[in-house]
Design a protein around this motif. Structure first.
Motif, short mmCIF file in Angstrom:
data_model
loop_
_atom_site.label_atom_id
_atom_site.label_comp_id
_atom_site.label_asym_id
_atom_site.label_seq_id
_atom_site.Cartn_x
_atom_site.Cartn_y
_atom_site.Cartn_z
N GLY A 123 0.83 -1.21 0.09
CA GLY A 123 0.14 0.01 -0.25
C GLY A 123 0.89 1.36 0.04
N HIS A 179 -4.81 -3.11 -6.58
CA HIS A 179 -4.91 -2.37 -5.33
C HIS A 179 -3.75 -1.16 -5.75
CE1 HIS A 179 -0.79 -4.41 -5.46
NE2 HIS A 179 -1.65 -5.55 -5.71
N VAL A 180 -3.33 -0.49 -4.88
CA VAL A 180 -2.60 0.85 -5.30
C VAL A 180 -1.23 0.69 -5.78
CG1 VAL A 180 -3.61 2.47 -3.43
CG2 VAL A 180 -1.93 1.24 -2.84
N PRO A 186 -7.27 0.32 -8.30
CA PRO A 186 -7.75 -0.49 -7.37
C PRO A 186 -9.22 -0.69 -7.11
CG PRO A 186 -6.59 1.68 -6.76
CD PRO A 186 -6.73 1.75 -8.58
#
Length: 290
Positions: A123, A179-180, A186
């Motif tokens: 993240g 996801h990021v 995302p």
């Protein structure tokens, strides 16, 4: 009995090679991201967070490889420490103290924080509380990156020399949702399996088609090159025009493990059995081609 073409190799904490236990065929498997042994390095995050990006269990899921006549190369350390599926030019220079004295290239992965050494553990959580020195990264490259790449090249070259053809299967897993840090937005819900052939550049189409159709026959949803087309380990060492073929397989972790606890779930054994069947199909294909 181990095929005399190959031998077991282990560099403690770096890699191991499990040689074929059946007559060799022109297949080579590798799992560059399943390692969980954490080297001694300074960071600001827990062991758990260092390991969260690992392709946990992938080395076991593809553990059938030796039984069909293919060596299996496995990395033993986490990908966030050093990512073997990156070029040595994929350095995030903003992570380095002073000037990096070696060639670099524009790298989308490095810009996302997933270059050769990861900027984030996961993240937006930084891996480090300071910049890395040039010496630190150089030592990682020499100790971890070069031995692994030297061994995959050796396995591919020895197989090619023996058969005049080689099929390389680069094995990975992926989170169920984008996801990021990923190339897809995302929240993107991913297919069960993603096959990458570097947008058609790393393998003959028939082998790719065989793999996709076999997996779909098991009931899995399969995507080709979206969102993962493959990276350094299939692009650098493939040359389909010269009978050197590489594909990447990404397994959706929801099929076999709880992404929060990292524990196996009830679907694990079925996935492993289906992958073993896929291995048999690959074996028969390459044996006929050789």
């Amino acid at each position: 009995m181990t095929d005399p073409l190959f031998a077991a190799v282990e560099i403690d904490g770096v890699l191991k090679i499990i040689p074929p236990t059946a007559p060799a065929v022109p297949l080579v498997f590798d799992s560059p991201h399943s390692g969980l042994t954490i080297p001694d390095f300074e960071r600001t995050v827990s062991d758990e967070l260092v390991r969260v990006a690992a392709d946990t269990y992938v080395d076991d899921l593809f553990g059938f490889a030796p039984s069909i006549g293919a060596p299996l190369l496995i990395a033993q350390f986490p990908r966030s420490f050093l990512d073997l599926n990156r070029s040595v030019k994929d350095v995030d220079v903003e992570m380095i103290e002073g000037q990096w004295p070696h060639p670099t290239r524009d790298s989308a992965a490095a810009r996302r924080g997933m270059g050769l050494a990861w900027r984030y553990a996961w993240g937006d959580t930084p891996m480090y509380g300071r910049k890395l020195t040039v010496k630190e990264l150089e030592e990682r490259i020499e100790t971890y990156w070069r031995p692994y790449h030297r061994e995959i090249v050796r396995l591919l070259d020895e197989t090619y020399a023996a058969f005049g053809k080689v099929y390389h299967v680069n094995c990975h897993s992926m989170p169920a949702i984008g996801h990021v840090l990923s190339p897809d937005p995302p929240g993107t819900v991913r297919k069960d399996v993603v096959i990458g052939d570097y947008d058609g550049q790393s393998s003959e189409p028939d082998f790719v088609k065989l793999v996709i159709e076999t997996l779909e026959g098991f009931g899995y949803s399969v995507s080709l090159n979206v969102p993962f087309r493959g990276a350094e380990l299939i692009s650098a060492y493939s040359a389909p025009a010269n009978n050197r073929h590489s594909i990447q397989i990404e397994l959706n972790r929801k099929l076999y493990m709880d992404e929060e606890t990292r524990e196996k779930i009830s679907g694990y054994d079925m996935l492993k059995a289906n992958l073993t069947k896929l291995g048999d199909v690959m074996h028969d294909y390459v044996a006929c081609q050789s």
